[in-house]
Design a protein around this motif. Structure first.
Motif, mmCIF file in Angstrom:
data_model
loop_
_atom_site.group_PDB
_atom_site.id
_atom_site.type_symbol
_atom_site.label_atom_id
_atom_site.label_comp_id
_atom_site.label_asym_id
_atom_site.label_seq_id
_atom_site.Cartn_x
_atom_site.Cartn_y
_atom_site.Cartn_z
ATOM 1 N N PHE A 296 -14.634 4.004 12.488
ATOM 2 C CA PHE A 296 -14.204 3.279 11.291
ATOM 3 C C PHE A 296 -12.686 3.346 11.139
ATOM 4 N N LEU A 297 -12.120 4.507 11.396
ATOM 5 C CA LEU A 297 -10.666 4.629 11.319
ATOM 6 C C LEU A 297 -9.993 3.706 12.342
ATOM 7 N N ALA A 298 -10.570 3.633 13.547
ATOM 8 C CA ALA A 298 -10.029 2.741 14.573
ATOM 9 C C ALA A 298 -10.067 1.295 14.087
ATOM 10 N N TYR A 299 -11.171 0.919 13.467
ATOM 11 C CA TYR A 299 -11.306 -0.447 12.928
ATOM 12 C C TYR A 299 -10.267 -0.690 11.829
ATOM 13 N N PHE A 300 -10.097 0.282 10.950
ATOM 14 C CA PHE A 300 -9.169 0.135 9.828
ATOM 15 C C PHE A 300 -7.736 -0.003 10.338
ATOM 16 N N TYR A 301 -7.369 0.842 11.310
ATOM 17 C CA TYR A 301 -6.025 0.754 11.890
ATOM 18 C C TYR A 301 -5.822 -0.569 12.634
ATOM 19 N N GLU A 302 -6.883 -1.048 13.247
ATOM 20 C CA GLU A 302 -6.817 -2.306 13.997
ATOM 21 C C GLU A 302 -6.387 -3.456 13.089
ATOM 22 N N HIS A 303 -6.703 -3.318 11.794
ATOM 23 C CA HIS A 303 -6.345 -4.350 10.818
ATOM 24 C C HIS A 303 -5.062 -4.001 10.064
ATOM 25 N N LYS A 304 -4.266 -3.138 10.728
ATOM 26 C CA LYS A 304 -2.901 -2.836 10.272
ATOM 27 C C LYS A 304 -2.852 -2.255 8.856
ATOM 28 N N ARG A 305 -3.769 -1.331 8.588
ATOM 29 C CA ARG A 305 -3.777 -0.639 7.302
ATOM 30 C C ARG A 305 -3.600 0.854 7.522
ATOM 31 N N ALA A 306 -2.762 1.478 6.721
ATOM 32 C CA ALA A 306 -2.565 2.926 6.789
ATOM 33 C C ALA A 306 -3.592 3.617 5.905
ATOM 34 N N VAL A 307 -3.826 4.894 6.162
ATOM 35 C CA VAL A 307 -4.815 5.685 5.437
ATOM 36 C C VAL A 307 -4.164 6.642 4.444
ATOM 37 N N ARG A 308 -3.071 7.228 4.832
ATOM 38 C CA ARG A 308 -2.417 8.275 4.044
ATOM 39 C C ARG A 308 -2.095 7.798 2.626
ATOM 40 N N HIS A 309 -2.518 8.619 1.642
ATOM 41 C CA HIS A 309 -2.276 8.387 0.212
ATOM 42 C C HIS A 309 -3.002 7.162 -0.340
ATOM 43 N N LYS A 310 -3.981 6.645 0.404
ATOM 44 C CA LYS A 310 -4.811 5.560 -0.095
ATOM 45 C C LYS A 310 -6.114 6.127 -0.668
ATOM 46 N N ARG A 311 -6.699 5.407 -1.617
ATOM 47 C CA ARG A 311 -7.964 5.860 -2.217
ATOM 48 C C ARG A 311 -9.132 5.091 -1.605
ATOM 49 N N PHE A 312 -10.105 5.843 -1.106
ATOM 50 C CA PHE A 312 -11.313 5.275 -0.509
ATOM 51 C C PHE A 312 -12.529 5.718 -1.328
ATOM 52 N N ILE A 313 -13.430 4.790 -1.589
ATOM 53 C CA ILE A 313 -14.679 5.086 -2.278
ATOM 54 C C ILE A 313 -15.788 5.134 -1.225
ATOM 55 N N ILE A 314 -16.522 6.225 -1.162
ATOM 56 C CA ILE A 314 -17.620 6.357 -0.204
ATOM 57 C C ILE A 314 -18.928 6.481 -0.972
ATOM 58 N N THR A 315 -19.879 5.600 -0.684
ATOM 59 C CA THR A 315 -21.187 5.687 -1.318
ATOM 60 C C THR A 315 -22.153 6.396 -0.377
#
Length: 262
Positions: A113-132
């Motif tokens: 999932f992280l690979a997919y997210f990075y592939e779409h040019k989005r950073a993770v650090r200091h972002k808020r993610f909701i996990i159900t």
């Protein structure tokens, strides 16, 4: 005597698995299929496999009778009711019941999932993610995101999982007591169609579904992406190695279970 193995599945990991299983002791035939059809019947009747490996998601059955596997040992993921009937007299080993495989596959899913997210040019650090959900995939995804300094919020249906998430230091809420929460993405891991159109209005963010098909939605919604089978898509070599280990080591794991009961 050389064993004859038939590996079936369209996931890239299955193709790599077939290649990795081949040895002096095993002749392996691979078929890139999402359903058991007349061609597979013909292949099985000609090849007479001793062992058949089916993919995680159950194959659709496009023939009246599945032929050529009557004497085969079966290694399977999920089985549909149809397959359960067909294989009721077979020796069946379910790799999705092996804890080692489940946890390692969950870790690969989270990393993919992280690979997919990075592939779409989005950073993770200091972002808020909701996990159900807060099962294995959710825990591994939350753990990786948290270690990368993301802000993680857990939404669950179970009071036990809610309390567990709180104890582990996550912000957590029950789905039926849902407050307004903002974030860059909602990551679903609940394998049920719980997200109604009215609930969708509470999440003004893209939804990435890591649960198996059909996913969490009850109807068509915007900015919803089903990401099933991520390990095979992003890490086919690692995913195939993990599956090979689960299949070939089932005997050792069974022995461990028996010894634990003595």
């Amino acid at each position: 005597m050389t064993e004859r193995w038939l590996v079936v599945g369209a996931d890239e990991r299955m193709k790599v698995l077939a290649k990795n299983l081949a040895s002096e002791e095993r002749t392996v035939f691979y078929k890139n299929k999402t359903s058991w059809d007349a061609e597979l019947n013909a292949t099985a009747l000609e090849f007479h496999p001793d062992v058949v490996v089916l993919p995680i998601q159950p194959l659709q059955i496009d023939v009246q009778i599945v032929l050529g596997i009557q004497k085969a040992v079966m290694h399977v993921g999920k089985l549909s009711p149809e397959w359960e009937v067909i294989l009721k007299e077979h020796m069946v080993y379910r790799y999705l019941q092996q804890e080692a495989f489940i946890w390692q596959n969950a870790a690969l899913t989270a990393e993919a999932f992280l690979a997919y997210f990075y592939e779409h040019k989005r950073a993770v650090r200091h972002k808020r993610f909701i996990i159900t959900g807060f099962g294995r995939v959710a825990k591994m995804t939350a753990h990786m995101l948290k270690n990368m300094q993301a802000d993680v919020v857990i939404l669950v249906r179970s009071v036990a999982q809610h309390c567990e998430a709180l104890a582990l230091g996550y912000e957590s809420y029950l789905l039926d007591e849902l407050p307004h929460i903002d974030g860059v993405a909602l990551i679903n891991t609940i394998p049920a169609q719980w997200l109604t159109p009215s609930m969708r209005e509470q999440f003004a963010m893209p939804i990435y579904d890591l649960a198996s098909a059909p996913g969490c939605v009850t109807d068509s919604v915007e900015h919803y992406i089903l990401l099933a089978g991520l390990p095979g898509k992003y890490f086919s070599t690692d995913a195939a190695h993990l599956l090979k280990t689960a299949i070939l080591d089932w005997g050792a794991e069974q022995c461990l279970k028996v010894n634990a009961l003595d």
